[in-house]
Design a protein around this motif. Structure first.
Motif, PDB file in Angstrom:
ATOM      1  N   ALA A  14       0.839  -1.208   0.000  1.00 53.28           N
ATOM      2  CA  ALA A  14       0.000   0.000   0.000  1.00 53.28           C
ATOM      3  C   ALA A  14       0.868   1.251   0.000  1.00 53.28           C
ATOM      4  CB  ALA A  14      -0.936  -0.005   1.202  1.00 53.28           C
ATOM      5  N   TYR A  15       1.943   1.218   0.766  1.00 50.05           N
ATOM      6  CA  TYR A  15       2.849   2.372   0.805  1.00 50.05           C
ATOM      7  C   TYR A  15       3.567   2.587  -0.531  1.00 50.05           C
ATOM      8  CZ  TYR A  15       2.325   3.625   5.686  1.00 50.05           C
ATOM      9  OH  TYR A  15       1.822   4.083   6.886  1.00 50.05           O
ATOM     10  N   CYS A  25      -6.937   2.432   1.126  1.00 44.69           N
ATOM     11  CA  CYS A  25      -6.140   2.079   2.307  1.00 44.69           C
ATOM     12  C   CYS A  25      -7.005   1.419   3.373  1.00 44.69           C
ATOM     13  CB  CYS A  25      -5.440   3.317   2.868  1.00 44.69           C
ATOM     14  SG  CYS A  25      -4.049   3.869   1.855  1.00 44.69           S
ATOM     15  N   MET A  61      -2.212   5.620   4.244  1.00 43.45           N
ATOM     16  CA  MET A  61      -2.123   4.403   5.059  1.00 43.45           C
ATOM     17  C   MET A  61      -1.644   4.732   6.465  1.00 43.45           C
ATOM     18  SD  MET A  61      -2.782   1.292   5.507  1.00 43.45           S
ATOM     19  CE  MET A  61      -3.095   0.485   3.962  1.00 43.45           C
TER      20      MET A  61
END
Length: 88
Positions: A14-15, A25, A61
């Protein structure tokens, strides 16, 4: 070696997604929470925040993890009869 705090590397990925949204997120966070084998997600959320917050303080996130720390995700879903009926 598997990471107990991110067993499917969902948070790490996600990052890495450029332009990821808050909603995406949150969805990833729920998938992550369901993938944990530990019933207490809080130590894992703290570990992930320690790992990513300093490099990405404004990432969506990071905000979702901080919200998860303040309001931990609900217990895992139950399958089978116990999930439909509950324990008697």
């Amino acid at each position: 070696m598997k990471d107990a705090s991110d067993p499917k590397n969902l948070i790490r990925e996600a990052y890495r997604i450029e332009g990821i949204t808050d909603g995406e997120c949150r969805s990833i966070f729920m998938d992550w929470a369901l993938s944990l084998t530990d019933p207490d997600p809080l130590p894992h959320i703290r570990t992930l925040l320690d790992r990513y917050r300093s490099d990405a303080p404004d990432h969506p996130m990071t905000a979702v993890l901080e919200q998860g720390l303040a309001n931990p995700p609900a217990a895992k879903r139950r399958g089978g009869r116990a999930g439909r009926v509950g324990q008697g």
